[in-house]
Design an enzyme around this catalytic site. Structure first.
Site, PDB file in Angstrom:
ATOM      1  N   GLN A   1      50.247 -28.978 -33.958  1.00  0.00           N
ATOM      2  CA  GLN A   1      50.192 -27.632 -33.377  1.00  0.00           C
ATOM      3  C   GLN A   1      51.485 -27.352 -32.595  1.00  0.00           C
ATOM      4  OE1 GLN A   1      47.720 -25.297 -33.896  1.00  0.00           O
ATOM      5  NE2 GLN A   1      49.083 -23.905 -32.816  1.00  0.00           N
TER       6      GLN A   1
ATOM      7  N   ASP B   1      51.209 -27.333 -43.377  1.00  0.00           N
ATOM      8  CA  ASP B   1      51.780 -26.156 -42.712  1.00  0.00           C
ATOM      9  C   ASP B   1      53.038 -25.665 -43.449  1.00  0.00           C
ATOM     10  OD1 ASP B   1      50.490 -24.927 -40.644  1.00  0.00           O
ATOM     11  OD2 ASP B   1      51.141 -26.361 -39.125  1.00  0.00           O
TER      12      ASP B   1
ATOM     13  N   LYS C   1      40.735 -23.582 -35.994  1.00  0.00           N
ATOM     14  CA  LYS C   1      41.051 -24.195 -37.289  1.00  0.00           C
ATOM     15  C   LYS C   1      39.997 -25.251 -37.635  1.00  0.00           C
ATOM     16  CE  LYS C   1      45.942 -23.172 -36.716  1.00  0.00           C
ATOM     17  NZ  LYS C   1      47.252 -23.604 -36.235  1.00  0.00           N
TER      18      LYS C   1
END
Ligand code: NDP
Length: 298
Positions: free
Chosen positions: A98, A121, A54
């Site tokens: 994460q 997200d 990412k």
């Protein structure tokens, strides 16, 4: 009949080019780049690899990333404190925690600490809640589910009144995909480990999305001829013939199903690249929202 192959890498590459151009415009006009903070707790090798990928992609399109790695023993208070600080940092427009977090941490509480306007997200309960409501729009749509819909659009799938079947009901893939399909006026069935006659239910689908984490579970005789099949699955299986001793396969038996489906994504090379492209898009959008609010980092 051989299905049209939906090339996720090609679509993701188009998205990345657009994001890069938009980031350049922001830097030129406002004098700062969009910023993404990543929070990694522990040393899970797969998570480390995802975060690295990412960050690399961010760099290529001009998004600055701020990486934070905490030890696996870090306590709840410390993780939440870091996320709160990032929430107040004007250079940070998006925060990515994460997942999965180590077992001793309360994932929901950590995600709740991310301010809504930095939830790139799309997992904040308010964003998910808005996604679940008719006539409401979340600020950010979760990246993998958004990628699924975009790939169906690119393949010219008809959503209105289509029978859609989603295999899997996870918070990060199955459920949000189902909600997005409902917003598109599909009639949606969500399957899970207790569903009876899975092949029979799948055979009804004009649109079939597989997100179960079971290697090549969906077979040709589960698929209605001409259906659009999106394979979210990404599973590592042993392969003594490959140099590494393993290979990646999806939840769909691609070689079989492509002979029946109308259009199909490969895995790898389908939904995977779209997930990171979606993250870049959401980070760009978070920076644009900050500009609208007049928040310019010094
Ligand atoms: P989860 O394990 O969180 O969820 C799996 C879902 O599938 C659950 O709802 C489970 O049912 C259901 N399920 C499992 N086994 C069966 C079965 N035999 N029959 C019917 N239903 C079953 O997985 P995720 O949603 O996180 O991920 C799914 C797949 O997608 C994985 O392969 C993952 O690696 C991949 N993935 C890929 C991404 C990408 O960017 N390409 C991003 C995220 C995930 P129940 O709820 O009853 O347990």
């Amino acid at each position: 009949m051989t299905a049209k192959i939906i090339d996720g890498e090609a679509v993701a590459s188009k998205i990345r080019e657009q994001v890069k151009a938009d980031v350049e415009e922001i830097v030129k006009t406002h004098g700062f780049p969009p910023g993404l903070a990543t929070v990694l707790v522990g040393d899970n090798p797969a998570s480390r690899q995802y975060v690295r990928m990412k960050q690399n992609r961010c760099k290529k399109v001009g998004i600055v990333s701020f990486g934070h790695t905490l030890s696996a023993e870090t306590g709840q208070d410390e993780v939440e404190k870091l996320v709160r600080e990032l929430g107040e940092d004007p250079k940070v427009h998006g925060i990515l925690v994460q997942l999965p977090l180590p077992d001793h941490l309360d994932e929901e509480a950590v995600l709740n600490t991310i301010p809504l306007h930095k939830d790139i997200d799309g997992f904040h309960p308010v964003n998910i809640g808005r996604l679940a409501m008719k006539g409401r729009k979340p600020l950010f749509i979760p990246c993998t589910p958004a990628g699924v819909i975009r790939l169906l659009e690119e393949a010219d799938a008809e959503f209105d009144g289509a029978e859609a079947v989603v295999l899997g009901r996870s918070n990060i893939v199955g459920m949000p995909v189902a909600m997005l399909l409902i917003h598109r006026n599909a009639t949606v069935t969500v399957c899970h480990s207790r569903t009876k006659d899975l092949p029979g239910v799948c055979r009804r689908a004009d649109i079939l999305v597989a997100a179960v984490g079971r290697p090549q579970m969906v077979k040709a005789d589960w698929v209605k001829p001409g259906a659009y099949v999106i394979d979210v699955g990404s599973n590592r299986v042993d392969d003594p013939e490959s140099e590494r001793g393993y290979r990646w396969v999806g939840d769909v038996d691609f070689d079989e199903v492509k002979e029946v489906a109308g259009a199909i994504t490969p895995s790898p090379g389908g939904v995977g690249p779209m997930t990171i492209a979606g993250l870049l898009q959401n980070t760009l959008r978070a920076a644009e929202l900050a500009i609208e609010r007049g928040e310019v980092p010094q």
